[in-house]
Structures are given as C-alpha cells and as structure tokens.
Design a protein around this motif. Structure first.
Motif, short mmCIF file in Angstrom:
data_model
loop_
_atom_site.label_atom_id
_atom_site.label_comp_id
_atom_site.label_asym_id
_atom_site.label_seq_id
_atom_site.Cartn_x
_atom_site.Cartn_y
_atom_site.Cartn_z
N GLU A 131 -24.37 -10.72 -5.16
CA GLU A 131 -24.44 -10.69 -3.62
C GLU A 131 -22.42 -10.08 -3.28
O GLU A 131 -21.73 -9.39 -1.87
N ARG A 132 -21.73 -10.55 -4.31
CA ARG A 132 -20.54 -10.15 -3.84
C ARG A 132 -20.26 -8.69 -4.65
O ARG A 132 -18.97 -8.01 -3.45
N ALA A 133 -20.54 -7.90 -4.80
CA ALA A 133 -20.71 -6.26 -5.28
C ALA A 133 -21.46 -6.00 -3.74
O ALA A 133 -20.23 -5.06 -3.21
N ALA A 134 -22.07 -6.33 -2.83
CA ALA A 134 -22.57 -5.89 -1.51
C ALA A 134 -21.94 -6.35 -0.40
O ALA A 134 -21.43 -5.20 0.28
N GLN A 135 -20.58 -7.11 -0.99
CA GLN A 135 -19.72 -7.80 0.31
C GLN A 135 -18.65 -6.49 0.22
O GLN A 135 -18.36 -6.12 0.71
N GLY A 136 -17.58 -6.16 -1.45
CA GLY A 136 -17.36 -5.40 -1.59
C GLY A 136 -17.58 -4.13 -1.10
O GLY A 136 -16.25 -3.48 -0.81
N THR A 137 -18.69 -3.46 -1.22
CA THR A 137 -18.94 -2.86 -0.67
C THR A 137 -19.21 -2.24 0.96
O THR A 137 -18.40 -1.61 1.25
N ARG A 138 -19.70 -3.20 1.80
CA ARG A 138 -19.02 -3.00 3.17
C ARG A 138 -17.41 -3.70 3.29
O ARG A 138 -17.00 -2.61 4.58
N HIS A 139 -16.74 -3.67 2.17
CA HIS A 139 -15.73 -3.79 3.23
C HIS A 139 -14.59 -2.61 2.38
O HIS A 139 -14.29 -1.80 2.70
N ALA A 140 -15.26 -1.89 1.35
CA ALA A 140 -14.75 -0.60 0.93
C ALA A 140 -14.65 -0.04 2.04
O ALA A 140 -13.91 1.45 2.21
N GLU A 141 -16.22 0.52 2.36
CA GLU A 141 -16.22 1.18 3.56
C GLU A 141 -15.05 1.12 5.38
O GLU A 141 -14.60 1.94 5.17
N VAL A 161 -0.16 -17.01 -7.53
CA VAL A 161 1.35 -17.56 -7.81
C VAL A 161 1.59 -17.56 -9.25
O VAL A 161 0.51 -18.37 -9.82
N ASP A 162 2.17 -17.26 -10.08
CA ASP A 162 1.95 -18.33 -11.63
C ASP A 162 2.91 -19.61 -11.46
O ASP A 162 3.42 -19.89 -10.37
N ASN A 163 2.85 -20.22 -12.19
CA ASN A 163 3.30 -20.59 -12.59
C ASN A 163 5.10 -21.22 -12.11
O ASN A 163 6.12 -22.51 -12.20
N GLY A 164 5.68 -20.17 -12.05
CA GLY A 164 7.12 -19.69 -11.72
C GLY A 164 7.34 -19.38 -10.96
O GLY A 164 8.13 -19.49 -10.11
N GLY A 165 6.83 -19.78 -9.53
CA GLY A 165 7.36 -19.61 -8.18
C GLY A 165 6.90 -17.31 -7.83
O GLY A 165 6.87 -17.15 -6.92
N ILE A 166 6.21 -17.12 -8.97
CA ILE A 166 6.37 -15.41 -8.99
C ILE A 166 5.07 -15.18 -8.42
O ILE A 166 3.90 -15.18 -8.74
N THR A 167 4.92 -13.76 -7.40
CA THR A 167 4.02 -13.35 -6.98
C THR A 167 3.30 -12.10 -8.31
O THR A 167 4.16 -11.46 -7.74
N ARG A 168 2.17 -12.09 -8.76
CA ARG A 168 2.31 -10.82 -9.67
C ARG A 168 0.30 -10.34 -8.61
O ARG A 168 0.16 -10.90 -8.19
N VAL A 169 0.68 -9.74 -8.96
CA VAL A 169 -0.21 -8.29 -8.54
C VAL A 169 -0.78 -7.80 -9.79
O VAL A 169 -0.47 -7.24 -10.74
N LYS A 170 -2.43 -7.29 -9.14
CA LYS A 170 -2.96 -5.92 -9.70
C LYS A 170 -3.62 -5.47 -8.57
O LYS A 170 -4.17 -6.23 -8.02
N ALA A 171 -3.65 -3.82 -8.93
CA ALA A 171 -4.79 -3.32 -7.84
C ALA A 171 -5.75 -2.99 -8.04
O ALA A 171 -5.66 -1.88 -8.90
N VAL A 172 -6.34 -2.33 -6.90
CA VAL A 172 -7.60 -1.30 -7.16
C VAL A 172 -8.04 -0.59 -6.09
O VAL A 172 -7.53 -0.26 -5.18
N PRO A 173 -7.97 0.70 -6.93
CA PRO A 173 -8.27 2.07 -5.23
C PRO A 173 -9.25 1.40 -4.64
O PRO A 173 -10.18 0.62 -5.01
N THR A 174 -9.60 1.68 -3.32
CA THR A 174 -10.99 0.82 -2.47
C THR A 174 -11.81 1.28 -3.24
O THR A 174 -12.58 -0.13 -2.83
N ALA A 175 -12.08 1.91 -4.11
CA ALA A 175 -13.37 2.86 -4.55
C ALA A 175 -13.92 2.40 -5.41
O ALA A 175 -15.24 1.58 -5.49
N ALA A 176 -13.38 1.30 -6.07
CA ALA A 176 -13.46 -0.05 -7.06
C ALA A 176 -13.54 -1.18 -6.43
O ALA A 176 -13.70 -2.11 -7.41
N LEU A 177 -13.44 -1.29 -5.58
CA LEU A 177 -13.28 -2.86 -4.60
C LEU A 177 -15.07 -3.62 -5.34
O LEU A 177 -14.83 -4.22 -5.76
N PRO A 178 -15.43 -3.22 -5.01
CA PRO A 178 -16.91 -4.29 -5.01
C PRO A 178 -17.37 -4.12 -6.06
O PRO A 178 -17.55 -5.26 -6.75
N ARG A 179 -17.31 -3.20 -7.56
CA ARG A 179 -17.12 -3.99 -8.97
C ARG A 179 -15.70 -5.35 -9.31
O ARG A 179 -16.36 -6.11 -10.02
#
Length: 462
Positions: free
Chosen positions: A8-18, A33-51
């Motif tokens: 179900e999450r993959a299907a939701q990701g597909t709808r959002h990616a489209e 956000v880590d325990n030191g208060g810094i917002t950390r990030v990882k990014a994915v291409p839109t096509a990789a959102l379902p996975r």
C-alpha cells in the motif's frame, strides 16, 4: 511492518511520484532532526519515491550521536559504524517546495531493518505520546513561533562579526519596508505550501523577524516548524541573504526564541478557558499546565539544549527565565494567552517561552506532552499566578512565592533531566541516555570558552 502495508505504501508513493513528475519535481528531500537539533536529510529522485515509501532509505544509527558541529560523541547505545536504519517518508506531509524549484519535501519516521520503530526516533516518540492523550479523549493543538535574523550573504563568516540585513527600529515599519520583497516572497512560498500564517512582523533584535503559524496536531506542528525554517532559509538565499535561528546571535543581545503554544481540548471544548480553575482554566487544563511548569528545569535539556541557549535566558528580556505562570505575562516561563473577550474559547492557550530553535522540535513536543500528561494524571495544581516581571521582586520575595530561576547553565538542566522520571519513562532508556550523552559532549566542547566565542561558533549552525 507487514507485506500488505508495504504494498500500500508503494502504491501511495507511485501516485505521488506521478503527481510530482507532472509538476517538474525531480527529487524529494527526506528529513529528520537529530538530538543536537540539526535537520539532516537524504534525498531520492522522484522516480525512486515508491520504493522509498515501501522500504525506506538507509541511514546510520550513528546520527543519534551527532553534535551540531558534526563531531560524533559516544554513548551507551552507540554501535559505532555498524548497523542501519530505514527512513520511511510520511507521504501525508509531502509538500512541493515553493522556494526550491524541482524539489519536494517529506519528514520521515526512522525504523529498524526488522520493521519496528527505532527507539530513538523523536518523531515517533512525539506521535506515541500524542496518541496516549488521544486515548484519554484529549486533543492537543500546538504551534511553534519562529524567530530569525537576516544578514547579507556576503557578510562576515563564522568569526565574531555580525551585520544585520535591516537597519530599521524593532517592530518598525521601516524595517519591514527594507525587506518587503523578501517578506512577500516568503509569505507567497508558505501559502503555496499550505502553511497557514497568522502573523508576520519585525522583532526586537537587530535584523530579526518572526512568523507565527496556526495550531495543528502535535507532530504536524513539529513538521511545520521544520518546513517553515527550510522555506525561510531558501527564500533568503534567493535574495542574497543568510539566516540564523541560533538562540544567541550577538553576545549580550536578545536572541531567537522558539516559543511553543499549546491548548488541550475534550469533546471540542478548549480546556484552557471557561473552567473553574485559576484564570478560567478547566481542571485538566490546569493539570496539564502545572505538569509542564513543574518540570521546566528538566525540559530545558531538550528545549534549550545548547550552551548558547543560556546566553539567551536573561531576566527582563521576555525569555521566561523564572518558573512561574501568569495571564499575558511575557516574563513568566509559561504565559496564559487568554484571548480577547468573546474569543477566549477559541484563542486561549499557554505559551512556553523558555525554548529556542537549537532544539529538536519533535523532542520538544514529546517532552511537553509527557509532562502535561503527567500533570493531568497526578491532578497537579498551579501556584498563584504572577502578574509582574519576577525580576522586580527581591530574591527573598521570589522564594516566599515559590518562584525559582530556571537553570542558568546547560549542565544544570542536564542534571535535572537525569533526575526526572517522567521524561525518562516517556523517552525510553535509549533515547534519554543518548540525549544526555549529546548534551554532555556539547558542554565539554565549550568548556572554558568565552560567551562571544560560543556565539561565533554557533551563529550559523542553526
């Protein structure tokens, strides 16, 4: 997490990616956000959102032990370089970023590879505590005030200098005129991201602004705090400006707060108004407020978590450095916002003023909910309200009235945190121990460092 949920999450990701691809969005920033208060990030291409939606994105558990300067401390629950977590985006909060063309954003919950919530996920902890209150029939509404200062992007770097990007007086129209294009673009971006802004104005410190947003559910309020700060920074960069949310930007001057507004409701009724308790608080509203007030020294370890935080917590600076409460008292640590006659039922809330934005907002939410919940369960009562600046009283009079100064050093807040059983139980042993370890390392980092150098080292970190 079961197989069907992943499907179900993959299907939701597909709808959002489209949808994102149709809007020319090429990537999604996934933040925590880590325990030191810094917002950390990882990014994915839109096509990789379902996975990513189904299986998450890998990230080391070691982020729990990062300090704001990117050094890494150790702790009882650290596995060093080994192990992995999965960052699972909350696609219900997915937003196309108006000030970062081609990008979208979503906050994440952190899960283990075995499909269980990570014990140190602050967002999940906040959600769990909100769920406990909901199970009692209590709905919580929260909002963070965001204060920041603007400086020219080409100005001084990490050294001692700070040049504000506005020269007009505090709260003055002249200051707004100087940066009206920036302000208009910021408000447009927030509106495009469906952030409901209630107020925007120049603040007291040189180059300082503030935005207030509408209250939401607790986790949503923390999500919005992250999103608003990200948007403020992105719009500023487009205007040749840089931003600091640090609690102290210039040593000895007013800093940036991160005040939190809270109200609790039962069956649609605001329990911060129309009751038989002090200043119209209902019984549960009083208990919730007293539970927070009684534990503020320990709460500061998560809500004012940096050495620089205590350079902001100065009497008679509207920072709320005395553990007391009062209606519309901006010098009390907890201000009861009553609202005007005729709107109290909708507007009444409490504002916790001794907090700043070097904090992880999810930890702040979790800590406030845990302490408020304990106050309700224990039937806690408030002391008499305070109607003046407590600094005007002598130390003896404050003592007689039971009004104490909040911790003046991070060390004292951490010691109170370690003694507070309510927070230890709410956070669990792993998260509580790691928070203390990160704070200890922050204290050691700045041991013997002069206030001006502390400020210079942390001004552009937050």
């Amino acid at each position: 997490m079961q197989h069907q949920e992943r499907v179900e999450r993959a299907a939701q990701g597909t709808r959002h990616a489209e949808r994102l691809a149709a809007a020319d969005v090429v990537a999604v920033a996934l933040t925590w956000v880590d325990n030191g208060g810094i917002t950390r990030v990882k990014a994915v291409p839109t096509a990789a959102l379902p996975r990513a939606a189904a299986w998450g994105v890998g990230a080391t558990p070691l982020f729990d032990f990062f300090l704001p300067d990117d050094s890494i401390t150790d702790g009882r629950w650290s596995a060093g370089p080994t192990g992995d977590l999965r960052l699972l985006p909350d696609l219900d909060r997915l937003v196309v970023l108006a000030a970062q063309p081609g990008w979208a954003w979503a906050p994440v919950d952190r899960w283990t590879q075995e499909g269980e919530p990570h014990p140190q996920c602050s967002r999940a902890t906040a959600g769990r505590l909100a769920g406990r209150l909901a199970g009692m029939g209590i709905t919580v509404r929260m909002a963070f005030e965001i204060e920041w200062v603007l400086a020219p992007a080409e100005g001084p770097g990490p050294g001692p200098g700070f040049v504000p990007a506005m020269s007009g007086p505090a709260y003055g129209m002249a200051r707004l005129v100087e940066r009206s294009d920036y302000a208009a673009d910021l408000l447009r971006a927030l509106a495009a991201q469906e952030v409901e802004v209630l107020q925007f104005h120049p603040e007291y410190a040189p180059g300082q602004l503030e935005v207030s947003v509408a209250p939401e559910s607790p986790v949503a309020a923390a999500d919005t705090a992250v999103l608003v700060r990200t948007t403020i920074r992105a719009v500023a960069q487009r205007h040749g400006l840089r931003v600091s949310f640090a609690p102290a930007v210039v040593a000895g001057e007013v800093g940036n707060g991160g005040h939190v507004h809270l109200s609790i409701h039962r069956a649609g009724r605001n329990l911060m108004s129309g009751g038989d308790g002090p200043c119209g608080l209902a019984k549960e509203g009083e208990g919730f407020t007293a539970g927070i007030l009684d534990r503020l020294p320990a709460l500061l370890a998560v809500a004012a978590p940096s050495v620089a935080s205590y350079l902001r917590l100065v009497p008679s600076h509207w920072a709320g450095v005395y553990a007391c409460w009062g209606p519309e008292n901006r010098e009390a640590a907890v201000r009861l916002v009553t609202g005007s006659v005729g709107e109290q039922a909708a507007a009444a809330n409490v504002e916790v003023k001794c907090m700043d934005q070097s904090a992880n907002p999810y930890l702040v939410v979790a800590g406030l909910l845990a302490c408020g919940l304990a106050g309700i369960e224990q039937g806690a009562r408030l002391r008499d309200p305070v109607y003046i600046d407590p600094a005007r009283w002598s130390a003896g009079e404050r003592s007689t009235r039971g009004v104490v100064r909040l911790p003046q050093r991070l060390e004292d807040a951490v010691a109170a945190f370690r003694r507070e059983s309510v927070l230890a139980e709410a956070f669990g042993p792993e998260l509580a121990d790691t928070i203390a370890a990160v704070r200890d390392a922050e204290i050691a980092r700045f041991a013997g460092v002069a206030p001006g150098d502390v400020v210079a080292a942390s001004r552009w970190t937050h």
